[in-house]
Design a protein around this motif. Structure first.
Motif, PDB file in Angstrom:
ATOM      1  N   GLU B 253       5.879  78.683 -11.886  1.00 36.90           N
ATOM      2  CA  GLU B 253       6.255  79.863 -12.660  1.00 36.90           C
ATOM      3  C   GLU B 253       6.462  79.508 -14.131  1.00 36.90           C
ATOM      4  O   GLU B 253       6.125  80.291 -15.023  1.00 36.90           O
ATOM      5  N   ALA B 254       7.021  78.327 -14.366  1.00 31.19           N
ATOM      6  CA  ALA B 254       7.282  77.912 -15.737  1.00 31.19           C
ATOM      7  C   ALA B 254       5.997  77.820 -16.535  1.00 31.19           C
ATOM      8  O   ALA B 254       5.952  78.128 -17.722  1.00 31.19           O
ATOM      9  N   ALA B 255       4.935  77.413 -15.839  1.00 36.48           N
ATOM     10  CA  ALA B 255       3.664  77.261 -16.526  1.00 36.48           C
ATOM     11  C   ALA B 255       3.217  78.591 -17.141  1.00 36.48           C
ATOM     12  O   ALA B 255       2.549  78.611 -18.187  1.00 36.48           O
ATOM     13  N   PRO B 259       3.934  78.776 -23.422  1.00 36.02           N
ATOM     14  CA  PRO B 259       2.602  78.953 -24.006  1.00 36.02           C
ATOM     15  C   PRO B 259       1.783  77.673 -23.891  1.00 36.02           C
ATOM     16  O   PRO B 259       2.335  76.571 -23.890  1.00 36.02           O
ATOM     17  N   GLY B 260       0.489  77.829 -23.813  1.00 36.93           N
ATOM     18  CA  GLY B 260      -0.394  76.677 -23.631  1.00 36.93           C
ATOM     19  C   GLY B 260      -0.327  75.671 -24.767  1.00 36.93           C
ATOM     20  O   GLY B 260      -0.647  74.504 -24.588  1.00 36.93           O
ATOM     21  N   ASP B 261       0.102  76.133 -25.954  1.00 39.34           N
ATOM     22  CA  ASP B 261       0.106  75.211 -27.090  1.00 39.34           C
ATOM     23  C   ASP B 261       1.442  74.495 -27.252  1.00 39.34           C
ATOM     24  O   ASP B 261       1.692  73.850 -28.257  1.00 39.34           O
ATOM     25  N   SER B 262       2.334  74.640 -26.262  1.00 41.06           N
ATOM     26  CA  SER B 262       3.645  74.001 -26.383  1.00 41.06           C
ATOM     27  C   SER B 262       4.023  73.314 -25.076  1.00 41.06           C
ATOM     28  O   SER B 262       3.509  73.640 -24.020  1.00 41.06           O
ATOM     29  N   LEU B 284      11.037  71.927 -27.495  1.00 37.82           N
ATOM     30  CA  LEU B 284       9.762  72.582 -27.248  1.00 37.82           C
ATOM     31  C   LEU B 284       8.836  72.115 -28.364  1.00 37.82           C
ATOM     32  O   LEU B 284       9.057  72.413 -29.544  1.00 37.82           O
ATOM     33  N   VAL B 285       7.819  71.354 -27.990  1.00 32.37           N
ATOM     34  CA  VAL B 285       7.001  70.674 -28.989  1.00 32.37           C
ATOM     35  C   VAL B 285       5.569  71.170 -28.898  1.00 32.37           C
ATOM     36  O   VAL B 285       5.065  71.441 -27.798  1.00 32.37           O
ATOM     37  N   SER B 286       4.945  71.258 -30.035  1.00 36.15           N
ATOM     38  CA  SER B 286       3.538  71.655 -30.076  1.00 36.15           C
ATOM     39  C   SER B 286       2.696  70.597 -29.359  1.00 36.15           C
ATOM     40  O   SER B 286       2.963  69.407 -29.468  1.00 36.15           O
ATOM     41  N   THR B 287       1.681  71.023 -28.634  1.00 36.82           N
ATOM     42  CA  THR B 287       0.797  70.045 -27.991  1.00 36.82           C
ATOM     43  C   THR B 287      -0.241  69.520 -28.969  1.00 36.82           C
ATOM     44  O   THR B 287      -0.960  68.581 -28.686  1.00 36.82           O
ATOM     45  N   GLU B 288      -0.296  70.162 -30.121  1.00 34.65           N
ATOM     46  CA  GLU B 288      -1.295  69.777 -31.106  1.00 34.65           C
ATOM     47  C   GLU B 288      -0.763  68.617 -31.941  1.00 34.65           C
ATOM     48  O   GLU B 288       0.389  68.652 -32.381  1.00 34.65           O
ATOM     49  N   GLU B 289      -1.601  67.644 -32.159  1.00 36.63           N
ATOM     50  CA  GLU B 289      -1.176  66.509 -32.961  1.00 36.63           C
ATOM     51  C   GLU B 289      -1.084  66.925 -34.420  1.00 36.63           C
ATOM     52  O   GLU B 289      -2.051  67.427 -34.985  1.00 36.63           O
ATOM     53  N   GLY B 290       0.062  66.766 -35.042  1.00 38.09           N
ATOM     54  CA  GLY B 290       0.208  67.100 -36.452  1.00 38.09           C
ATOM     55  C   GLY B 290      -0.414  66.018 -37.307  1.00 38.09           C
ATOM     56  O   GLY B 290      -1.352  66.249 -38.061  1.00 38.09           O
ATOM     57  N   VAL B 291       0.070  64.807 -37.154  1.00 40.96           N
ATOM     58  CA  VAL B 291      -0.464  63.651 -37.872  1.00 40.96           C
ATOM     59  C   VAL B 291      -0.554  62.507 -36.865  1.00 40.96           C
ATOM     60  O   VAL B 291       0.351  62.315 -36.058  1.00 40.96           O
TER      61      VAL B 291
END
Lengths: 390, 568
Positions: B253-255, B259-262, B284-291
């Motif tokens: 359910e949590a999935a 959101p998919g990007d976090s 809650l962290v973005s899944t996208e690599e910042g640097v």
């Protein structure tokens, strides 16, 4: 001061008796080796884990064994190390898949609980499955749903379970390849924790912890064989160059004789062959050779001086002439090796023991094996030559 | 004095003085008291280091410490990346290892894919294993802001409301983290950090009074009710609630709610809760690599200018990384970022200003060790491979000290007895042989120091064995001289003949032993190499002392012709 005047012992006539004595020792050793399925190799060669624990107050071996077995390490080797305060615990046999999957399941339940994790399949993987793989276990697990695989993998790693690869097999299945060593290191930690917990009032310290991967052990085995073969070849070539081929054969047979007997005694006494003991064996090789060469040198010299003597006599004279040197050198070496054996400490004990046997057997073999081989060789070849002439 | 004899005297003096010279540092260190050693290692760092380098080194089995063999797993790399991967890994390990503060760490490549690490004196193998063996996958990611976090929490509550409450709050005893000491991990109640330009502030700067308390248990809010409080952009979960939250986050359910990007990521350290007890931060962290940390070129620690008892962690990117970092900090000024190594949050600094040149620092309530570890982790960011431990040996310091004491005692007793025996059996000549033996040991130790070879326990055994065997050459010579004397030769000619005749025997006997010693050196590892080294040096030294040194003494002794009877 002199131990010996001029001696005239007929060593050559002892040779048949000597061959019998050597034969009995060698056969006894070989039988023991055969029964036990080869030499008892240490974790250096087999891979595994060793923990040396030291208690402030004496603990009976039975209690230590109980703790170790209750911690789930049945079949580990527990050995008193010097006194009732110190023990050497060896988990020789690498952990089977069972422990691997148990650790993995613990970690999975912790990092991703509530997914009903279960083991579908587990088996051992051979070290040579691929070139970068040091051996381990394959564990396939299944869950009601799978979390994101990359995150799961790093979380499980962070929980202390080594992972080589984790690949999704189906929607709900993951195949984990787990290295042996991750399990082993963890096993060592578990064992230590169990020991500390079991003796709460005691000061428990860990003097040594060693964990060797199976591939490393196997490589060391190969390297050791290479070392032995190369040094034997080097000796063969050197002696053939400086003396004659038959001398080289005599020397090498004496060396093999010494090492096989020492190996046999180790097997009979249930002593383990570690890397350090192998070094002792190679030292025996060097020492025994040293002894043999001194006698050979005399024989070579007497060849030129006493052409009229029979071959057997000449060898007898040579052994007698170098006898006092052989005995004195053996004695001085024995003195220091005995000190090493009795005072050198527990860690070096087996090493000193191998040297002790080696010095005695090496001295014996240079007189009773190496030189008689020359006589036998000479007799056979001389006999054959006579036949050919007829 | 004949030319040959003069030559021998000169050679002997050169060898003796040379050996003694190489031994000076060892003797100086050995004769220092522990206090003196401690004082010098602080006051005269360079001089002391040089002294230590020149002294005979102890192997790990004697000094205590850790031995690690690591195998580089490059199976996940492209062929083009594989070329120098082992060397790069080695460099990075050297870099990390230097931080342990152990004297004389050794990191060497062995074979195709292995790296050997030796850390003498290291007593925290766990920390070493963690720092050396981990795959350094470093990245900076954005921490989601409060509004986004609130949205996810609400959605979680909504979705989870349909599920029976008891099945959710069932907190099976899953929390099995061991070894975390709560009182050393308190970082939550940090005093407000000074705000400097180009400053990233690590750890929360918010005071606990800014918490939004969420303690009312609400069946309508099955997820939020488990949260103790909200710090600025993240959550604090009390220890008792952590298993339940973990379970909820892992549920299918949590999935749907997240959101998919976090992704939710826990912070490893325990945080003291002002109201009592302890808990953990949940980000809650973005899944996208910042640097990516791959472009980081350096990181170091230095004292905080505004609070000198504390350390800050400085870092620098290469040009490409600086571009990325400039864009990232410019777009996200005022927001919190997570520094993530291997999926674990190691630090969560706030971005104060745009950092255009790729150089910044992280400030926080670090202990010195934590600051140093963070800088190591940052630097490790460029290491792209897995390092598997394939062999590990740890020796405690007391075992090594015991081994040395016992080894030295055995050697001294053995030496004394051998010398006594030689004196009784060969009288004055035996004394000469004993001198030669002593000289042999001096050469052996001098060469060990000169070669920088480490002395191991088997090495000590090799020395002891040398004591026994080095006598052999002299015995061979003396027996020959006695034989010659029996043939009623003059003393001079008997000595000459004795040495000449024994020469080939000594040569053959020692060279064959040397063959095995050299092979052993070539194939042996670690401790065994030490044994082969001392044995080889011992053989060469004993040939020298017997054929040159003791011959010289004999020549000087019998030269005058006044000696009527040779004491042998």
């Amino acid at each position: 001061m002199k131990f010996f005047g001029e001696t005239h012992i007929n060593f050559a006539s002892f040779r048949n008796r000597a061959f019998i004595i050597s034969g009995v020792l060698i056969v006894a050793g070989l039988v023991s080796l055969a029964i036990k399925g080869g030499p008892d190799l240490s974790i250096d060669f087999m891979g595994g884990t060793l923990v040396q624990v030291s208690f402030k107050e004496a603990v009976p071996v039975g209690e230590v064994r109980d703790v170790v077995e209750r911690a789930g390490f049945e079949g580990s080797h527990i050995q008193n190390f010097g006194g009732p305060n110190d023990y050497l615990i060896t988990i020789e046999k690498l952990e089977e898949a069972g422990r691997a999957s148990a650790n993995l399941m613990d970690a999975l339940e912790t990092v991703a609980p509530g997914l009903n994790w279960r083991v579908v399949e587990e088996r051992e993987l051979a070290p040579d499955a691929s070139e970068h793989f040091e051996g381990g276990n394959l564990v396939i697990v299944e869950a009601d749903s799978l979390p994101e695989l990359g995150g799961l993998e790093s979380a499980v790693k962070a929980a202390g379970v080594g992972i080589i690869t984790a690949a999704a097999e189906t929607e709900t299945r993951i195949a984990f390849r787990l290295p042996f060593l991750g399990i082993e290191a963890k096993a060592a930690e578990q064992l230590k924790a169990a020991l500390v917990a079991a003796f709460p009032g005691q000061e428990v310290s860990f003097e040594r912890t060693e964990t060797v991967g199976p591939k490393v052990g196997e490589e060391l085995q190969n390297r050791t064989w290479a070392a032995i073969i190369i040094s034997l070849f080097g000796i063969l070539i050197y002696i053939t160059w400086r003396f004659e081929f038959k001398f080289a054969i005599g020397a090498i047979l004496a060396l093999i004789h010494d090492v096989v007997i020492t190996l046999g005694i180790f097997s009979l006494l249930d002593k383990e062959i570690s890397m350090v003991v192998v070094a002792a064996f190679l030292t025996i090789v060097g020492y025994s050779l040293n002894d043999t060469i001194v006698v050979f040198d005399r024989i070579r010299e007497n060849f030129g001086l006493r052409r009229r003597e029979s071959y057997e006599n000449m060898i007898n004279i040579s052994i007698n002439e170098s006898l006092s040197r052989t005995v004195i050198t053996s004695l001085t070496t024995l003195i220091v090796v005995l000190f090493l054996f009795f005072m050198g400490g527990e860690v070096i004990h087996d090493f000193a023991f191998a040297l002790l046997i080696g010095v005695v057997v090496g001295t014996y073999s240079s007189i009773f094996v190496a030189s008689p081989v020359l006589i036998e060789w000479q007799n056979r070849i001389a006999g054959r030559l006579k036949k050919q002439k007829k | 004095m004949s030319r040959g004899l003069r030559f021998k005297v000169i050679i002997t003096l050169v060898v003796l003085l040379g050996s003694l010279y190489f031994l000076i540092p060892t003797i100086r260190i050995a004769t220092m008291s522990p206090e003196e050693r401690a004082r010098r290692s602080v006051e005269d760092v360079e001089g002391y280091d040089r002294l230590m380098k020149q002294a005979i080194k102890l192997g790990l089995d004697l000094s205590g410490g850790m031995y690690l063999a690591l195998e580089v797993d490059d199976s996940k790399l492209k062929d083009s990346e594989k070329i120098d991967v082992v060397d790069r890994a080695r460099e990075i390990i050297v870099n990390r290892v230097d931080q342990f503060g152990v004297a004389e760490p050794i990191v060497q490549r062995e074979g195709q894919k292995r790296i050997i690490v030796q850390l003498p004196g290291l007593q925290d193998p766990d920390r070493a294993r963690r720092l050396i063996g981990q795959t350094a996958m470093l990245e900076w990611r954005l921490i989601r802001q409060q509004q986004e976090l609130a949205a996810v929490l609400n959605k979680m509550d909504r979705i989870l409301r349909g599920i029976p409450a008891d099945s959710l709050v069932e907190t099976a005893d899953l929390e099995t983290e061991i070894g975390v000491v709560p009182d050393t991990a308190a970082v939550a109640d940090v005093a407000a950090a000074p705000s400097l330009d180009t400053l990233l502030t690590g750890s929360p700067v918010e005071t606990p009074s800014m918490n939004v308390p969420l303690q009312t248990v609400d069946r309508d809010k099955p997820f939020t009710s488990l949260i103790t409080s909200v710090y600025r952009d993240w959550l604090l979960v009390a220890e008792g609630d952590i298993p339940a939250v973990r379970r909820l986050l892992a549920s299918p359910e949590a999935a749907d709610a997240i959101p998919g990007d976090s992704r939710f990521i826990w912070y490893d350290e325990w945080i003291n809760i002002p109201e009592g007890g302890r808990g953990k931060f949940l980000f809650l962290v973005s899944t996208e690599e910042g640097v990516s940390g791959k472009n980081l070129v350096n990181a170091s620690t230095s004292p905080n200018p505004s609070s000198p008892t504390q350390l800050i962690v400085n870092f620098r990117f290469n040009r490409r990384g600086a571009r990325e970092f400039s864009r990232f900090t410019g777009e996200n000024t005022g927001r919190f970022t997570a520094i993530i190594l291997d999926g674990k949050i190691r630090s969560y600094p706030i971005i104060r200003v745009k950092i255009p040149d790729g150089q910044g620092y992280i400030e926080g309530n670090f202990t010195d060790a934590e600051a140093r570890d963070l800088s190591i982790i940052l630097r490790a960011g460029a290491l792209p491979v897995d390092l598997n431990v394939v062999e590990e040996r740890t020796v405690g310091p007391s075992l090594g000290a015991d081994s040395i004491r016992m080894g030295v005692r055995a050697a001294i007793f053995g030496l004394v007895l051998v010398v006594l025996f030689m004196l009784v059996y060969y009288k004055i000549s035996g004394g000469i042989a004993s001198l030669a033996l002593l000289f042999n040991l001096i050469i052996l130790c001098g060469l060990l120091a000169y070669l920088g070879a480490a002395l191991t326990l088997p090495g000590i055994a090799g020395i002891i064995l040398t004591i026994g065997m080095a006598i052999d050459a002299n015995v061979l010579i003396f027996e020959r001289i006695r034989e010659e004397l029996r043939k009623a030769k003059t003393i001079r000619s008997a000595v000459d003949a004795g040495y000449d005749r024994a020469f080939t025997t000594i040569l053959d006997a020692n060279l064959t032993t040397l063959i095995t010693a050299v092979v052993l050196w070539q194939f042996g590892t670690g401790a065994i190499k030490g044994f082969a080294t001392t044995l080889s040096i011992g053989i060469i030294a004993s040939m020298f002392t017997a054929l040159v040194f003791s011959r010289m003494i004999f020549d000087l002794w019998t030269r005058s012709g006044r000696v009527k009877k040779l004491s042998i």
